[in-house]
Design an enzyme around this catalytic site. Structure first.
Site, mmCIF file in Angstrom:
data_model
loop_
_atom_site.group_PDB
_atom_site.id
_atom_site.type_symbol
_atom_site.label_atom_id
_atom_site.label_comp_id
_atom_site.label_asym_id
_atom_site.label_seq_id
_atom_site.Cartn_x
_atom_site.Cartn_y
_atom_site.Cartn_z
ATOM 1 N N CYS A 299 -38.767 -33.980 18.371
ATOM 2 C CA CYS A 299 -37.498 -33.977 18.797
ATOM 3 C C CYS A 299 -36.384 -33.013 18.036
ATOM 4 O O CYS A 299 -35.569 -32.595 18.719
ATOM 5 C CB CYS A 299 -36.941 -35.547 18.987
ATOM 6 S SG CYS A 299 -37.286 -36.392 17.446
ATOM 7 N N ASP A 423 -30.476 -36.117 25.015
ATOM 8 C CA ASP A 423 -31.959 -36.480 24.626
ATOM 9 C C ASP A 423 -32.807 -35.607 24.515
ATOM 10 O O ASP A 423 -33.417 -35.298 25.591
ATOM 11 C CB ASP A 423 -31.984 -37.584 25.147
ATOM 12 C CG ASP A 423 -32.950 -38.666 24.590
ATOM 13 O OD1 ASP A 423 -33.835 -38.135 23.612
ATOM 14 O OD2 ASP A 423 -32.885 -39.868 24.481
ATOM 15 N N HIS A 425 -35.799 -36.186 23.851
ATOM 16 C CA HIS A 425 -37.244 -37.026 24.125
ATOM 17 C C HIS A 425 -37.763 -36.829 25.607
ATOM 18 O O HIS A 425 -38.551 -37.411 25.957
ATOM 19 C CB HIS A 425 -37.032 -38.315 23.550
ATOM 20 C CG HIS A 425 -36.664 -38.465 22.251
ATOM 21 N ND1 HIS A 425 -35.457 -38.700 21.653
ATOM 22 C CD2 HIS A 425 -37.437 -38.404 21.178
ATOM 23 C CE1 HIS A 425 -35.313 -38.751 20.376
ATOM 24 N NE2 HIS A 425 -36.579 -38.681 19.988
#
Length: 466
Positions: A299, A423, A425
């Site tokens: 990440c 994000d 992820h």
């Protein structure tokens, strides 16, 4: 120039090749320049002749702007009505549909693409060709000029007015191309002028500039400084590097990455609050891209890639976004990691992101230390100042998670705050609707952070260069 600053705008964009053919009977520099100038003058006369044809792309609409001949439409047809004739990829044959797309400021922008063509045949009886043979030594220069002009038209403007301004822009572009060609001649060799469109801060709007193809940006600094002075732009950030060229909303990006997914989101409403955003264009990098399975460990690498894409697409650096291995090798090169780190699946954090930005891009960063997540709610002023002054994406790492902060909504009177989070992820396809509706790019409250975990924020600083 084209201003894109109204509620709704139509951009008419004209592209097409013009053949530059010039015979040089002398190698004298002055005589060669005169011959090239005469050739450009002939091209300007060609554009003004009745042989000039403008064809609306993906439609049956043809326009002879210099003799007021229009097929399928009339001179008084509003520009916006042209969309009903344009066939889009997702339509059935014969279908008509009008579409609009938003530019990066959220304004409605529609682009009508036109092709520049020239009639080859002439009316009247054909005459027999006459052949002549001349024996002499000369240089013959030939180049294809990639014309690219854009003008803004409000929806109520007629296509006749719009095409008239396109031809004026085309004439100006030929003058500028002539200037570039003569300035960058290398003996009897021409550097083809390359037109690029740049969207400048208001009130300038969209402007087109010609640069010599093949000459790197660093060798054009004097010309770019002239342009900064001409358009009264600050001298501490690039506006006219090739990477700054405007990306028209109807053109897909070839690399497959999404750009600025946050642009379609609705701003949160806070009492006496203001919104502060990342400035410019970035790519969304997340898990599982580039045929690499980094789910569970990559990440921070992906957040770093998003930051690197911002510096690349703002014209500060020319290098590509680094891969995971290149990031790891950079950390080995600066002495932060052992050689065994390259090719591993080990995490990195904000301090490593700072080191890589400095080593690979020459970009310095500030680090904001937050001892526990609950303190992030009080960092509105610092984050707002960062997005106002630097405008770069921010990487935040804490525990085993890393995210990218793209902006904040903050109320100075109440202290209320929301964070615009990208994000890394996410593991799915490049589907903007899924990414925004499922919150992979979205506004988050202070409870988004672990209230007891520590966090480090890497705030990249914008270089002060042209």
């Amino acid at each position: 120039m084209v201003l894109v600053d109204s509620e709704s705008a139509v951009i008419l964009r004209l592209r097409g090749p013009l053949e530059l053919k010039c015979q040089l009977d002398s190698t004298d520099a002055v005589l060669m320049q005169k011959a090239i100038s005469r050739t450009f003058e002939a091209l300007r006369l060609q554009v003004k002749s009745e042989a000039c044809v403008l064809a609306v792309c993906d439609s049956p609409v043809l326009i002879w702007p210099n003799k007021w001949v229009f097929e399928e439409i009339t001179p008084d047809t509003p520009c916006e009505d042209i969309f009903q004739w344009i066939q889009t990829d997702d339509q059935e044959t014969g279908g008509k549909r009008k579409t609009k797309k938003k530019n990066r400021k959220g304004l409605l922008v529609s682009v009508i693409n036109l092709s520049l063509m020239m009639e080859v045949t002439k009316p009247g009886p054909l005459t027999a060709p006459i052949l002549t043979r001349t024996v002499q030594k000369s240089h013959f220069l030939r180049a294809t000029l990639p014309m690219d002009c854009a003008v803004r038209s409000s929806c109520g403007d007629t296509i006749n007015n719009g095409c008239g301004r396109l031809l004026e822009a085309l004439d100006r572009q030929l003058f500028e191309m002539e200037k570039v060609t003569l300035q960058h001649m290398r003996g009897a060799t021409l550097l083809v002028p390359e037109p690029l469109n740049f969207l400048l801060p208001e009130p300038n709007g969209l402007v087109t500039v010609a640069f010599p193809r093949g000459v790197p940006d660093k060798e054009l600094e004097a010309r770019r400084r002239e342009l900064h002075e001409q358009f009264e732009l600050p001298g501490d950030r690039p506006y006219f590097r090739r990477a700054n060229a405007y990306h028209f909303p109807n053109e897909p990006y070839k690399d497959g990455y999404l750009r600025n997914p946050h642009a379609v989101l609705t701003h949160p409403t806070l009492d006496n609050g203001k919104v502060y955003f990342v400035q410019g264009i970035y790519s969304y990098h997340h898990y599982m891209q580039d045929r690499l399975d980094d789910n569970g460990w990559g990440c921070a690498y992906r957040s770093l890639q998003t930051i690197c894409s911002w510096f690349q697409q703002q014209g500060y650096v020319e290098r590509c976004v680094p891969s995971h291995k290149e990031i790891q090798q950079a950390l080995v090169n600066v002495g932060d990691k052992q050689s065994s780190f390259v090719g591993s699946r080990q995490w990195i954090g904000s301090i490593e992101v700072q080191a890589v930005l400095d080593h690979l891009l020459g970009v310095t960063s500030k680090i904001m230390f937050v001892s526990q997540g609950s303190e992030l709610a009080s960092k509105g002023r610092e984050l707002a100042h960062h997005f106002l002054s630097e405008g770069t994406p921010v990487m935040i790492g804490g525990g085993v998670l890393a995210h990218t902060i793209l902006g904040v909504a903050w109320s100075e009177t109440t202290g209320e705050i929301r964070y615009l989070i990208l994000d890394p992820h996410y593991t799915g396809a490049e589907d903007l609707q899924v990414i925004t509706e499922k919150g992979w790019c979205g506004w988050k409250g202070p409870d988004f952070w672990d209230q007891t975990a520590y966090y480090n924020l890497c705030l990249p600083q914008r270089p002060r260069v042209i």
